[in-house]
Design a protein around this motif. Structure first.
Motif, PDB file in Angstrom:
ATOM      1  N   ASP A 169     -44.716 -44.041 -17.550  1.00 58.24           N
ATOM      2  CA  ASP A 169     -45.947 -44.452 -16.711  1.00 58.24           C
ATOM      3  C   ASP A 169     -47.148 -44.996 -17.258  1.00 58.24           C
ATOM      4  O   ASP A 169     -47.624 -44.144 -17.856  1.00 58.24           O
ATOM      5  CB  ASP A 169     -46.184 -43.624 -15.484  1.00 58.24           C
ATOM      6  N   GLU A 170     -47.097 -46.194 -17.502  1.00 58.16           N
ATOM      7  CA  GLU A 170     -48.144 -46.840 -18.379  1.00 58.16           C
ATOM      8  C   GLU A 170     -48.463 -46.147 -19.857  1.00 58.16           C
ATOM      9  O   GLU A 170     -49.587 -45.530 -19.991  1.00 58.16           O
ATOM     10  CB  GLU A 170     -49.612 -46.913 -17.632  1.00 58.16           C
TER      11      GLU A 170
ATOM     12  N   GLN B  83     -48.780 -40.831 -16.403  1.00 55.77           N
ATOM     13  CA  GLN B  83     -49.652 -41.901 -16.600  1.00 55.77           C
ATOM     14  C   GLN B  83     -50.634 -41.081 -17.536  1.00 55.77           C
ATOM     15  O   GLN B  83     -51.614 -41.531 -18.141  1.00 55.77           O
ATOM     16  CB  GLN B  83     -50.392 -42.439 -15.483  1.00 55.77           C
TER      17      GLN B  83
ATOM     18  N   THR C  21     -46.776 -46.016  -9.735  1.00 56.97           N
ATOM     19  CA  THR C  21     -46.782 -44.683 -10.002  1.00 56.97           C
ATOM     20  C   THR C  21     -45.696 -43.867  -8.829  1.00 56.97           C
ATOM     21  O   THR C  21     -44.887 -43.256  -9.032  1.00 56.97           O
ATOM     22  CB  THR C  21     -47.835 -43.939 -10.046  1.00 56.97           C
TER      23      THR C  21
HETATM   24 MG   LIG Z   1     -50.023 -45.718 -11.503  1.00 56.24          MG
END
Ligand SMILES: [Mg+2]
Ligand SMILES: Nc1ncnc2c1ncn2[C@@H]1O[C@H](COP(=O)(O)OP(=O)(O)OP(=O)(O)O)[C@@H](O)[C@H]1O
Length: 275
Positions: free
Chosen positions: A166-167, A92, A52
């Protein structure tokens, strides 16, 4: 600074020797990577590896302590405004407004981006991400997969050439993950450059043209899936050949529990050669 043609020959993302500390915690210790235009790049790493942090630096939300990075040919430090116009970021944690319907969420973003026909833009994206039927329902009633797809579709408004995810599938069930994977593949087919972070090895294996593993502050492996698998020669057990999975490669380079282990080396001894 650089002309349009010069910029379009640059890789979509170039990261050189980026360093970042949070107080005494030295998270990034010289990260290098390049992402070709129109490709999908997966940044793999355990919890806390700094994925991140990399994404936040590339999307101009955070300043690096050292090194340099460019996105779409623009320097993240000195041309942050141009970088922001070139990217979108799906964080995320989903940024969807629960009270609004899916369609209203899309229209809201299209208005914020000053597009002329927000309704048409919203309907096109709902169709592209198989959300047409759900478009009139409050996002609060969506499943995790639907919410993620809505989130990703919101980030596409205005057609940014580079997107950061992000993810994108953390916490999703297998079916929802496949839906999100399809959405990401669709992006790349349309020429968008995608940098995604993930802790899931199968996700990188499914989606990415290139995969890099971030570990203890550095990229310790970077290559295509085939190149990564070639790091571990096939294990020979009684004439039966076993191809290493990406998971085998990951644990071989990172160390078995994801914390101990090798740094700065990608060589492993061939399984089956030691007697
Ligand atoms: Mg992360
Ligand atoms: N604002 C901050 N202040 C202090 N420490 C931070 C901050 N942000 C991140 N860290 C620390 O830096 C390290 C890297 O965090 P980062 O969020 O980049 O990791 P990550 O790879 O994205 O992890 P995850 O897989 O859990 O999302 C972690 O140890 C984290 O606790």
């Amino acid at each position: 600074m650089s002309t349009h043609t010069e910029r379009s020959r640059e890789p979509a993302i170039r990261v050189q020797n980026i360093e970042k500390s949070y107080k005494e915690l030295h998270v990034l210790k010289g990260v290098d990577l390049e992402v070709a235009r129109g490709s999908i790049f997966a940044l793999l790493g355990s919890n806390g590896a700094g994925k991140t942090t990399v994404v936040r630096i590339l999307s101009t939300l955070l300043k690096a302590d050292g090194g340099s990075a460019s996105v779409n040919g623009y320097d993240v430090a000195s041309q942050a405004g141009d970088v922001r116009e070139s990217i979108s970021l799906t964080g995320q944690f989903a940024a969807v407004d629960e009270v609004l319907t899916g369609r209203e969420n899309l229209i809201l973003v299209a208005r914020l981006r000053h597009l002329n026909n927000p309704g048409t833009v919203a309907d096109d994206l709902l169709a592209r991400f198989s959300l047409t039927d759900a478009g009139g329902r409050k996002a609060a009633t969506y499943s995790g997969g639907m919410r993620r797809r809505l989130d990703i579709s919101m980030s596409l408004i205005g057609n940014p050439p580079v997107i950061f995810l992000d993810e994108p599938t953390t916490g999703l069930d297998p079916q929802a993950r496949i839906e999100v994977w399809d959405a990401v593949k669709e992006l790349a087919r349309n020429g968008t450059t995608v940098l995604l972070t993930t802790q899931y090895l199968d996700e990188a294996e499914q989606l990415a043209d290139r995969i890099a593993i971030l570990h203890q502050g550095r990229i310790i492996v970077n290559g295509t899936l085939a190149e990564l698998k070639a790091l571990l020669p096939p294990a020979k057990v009684e004439y039966v050949e076993k191809q290493p999975t990406l998971e085998d490669v990951f644990f071989a380079v990172v160390g078995d529990n994801g914390s101990a282990g090798t740094t700065g080396t990608t060589t492993t001894s061939p399984a089956g050669t030691d007697k």
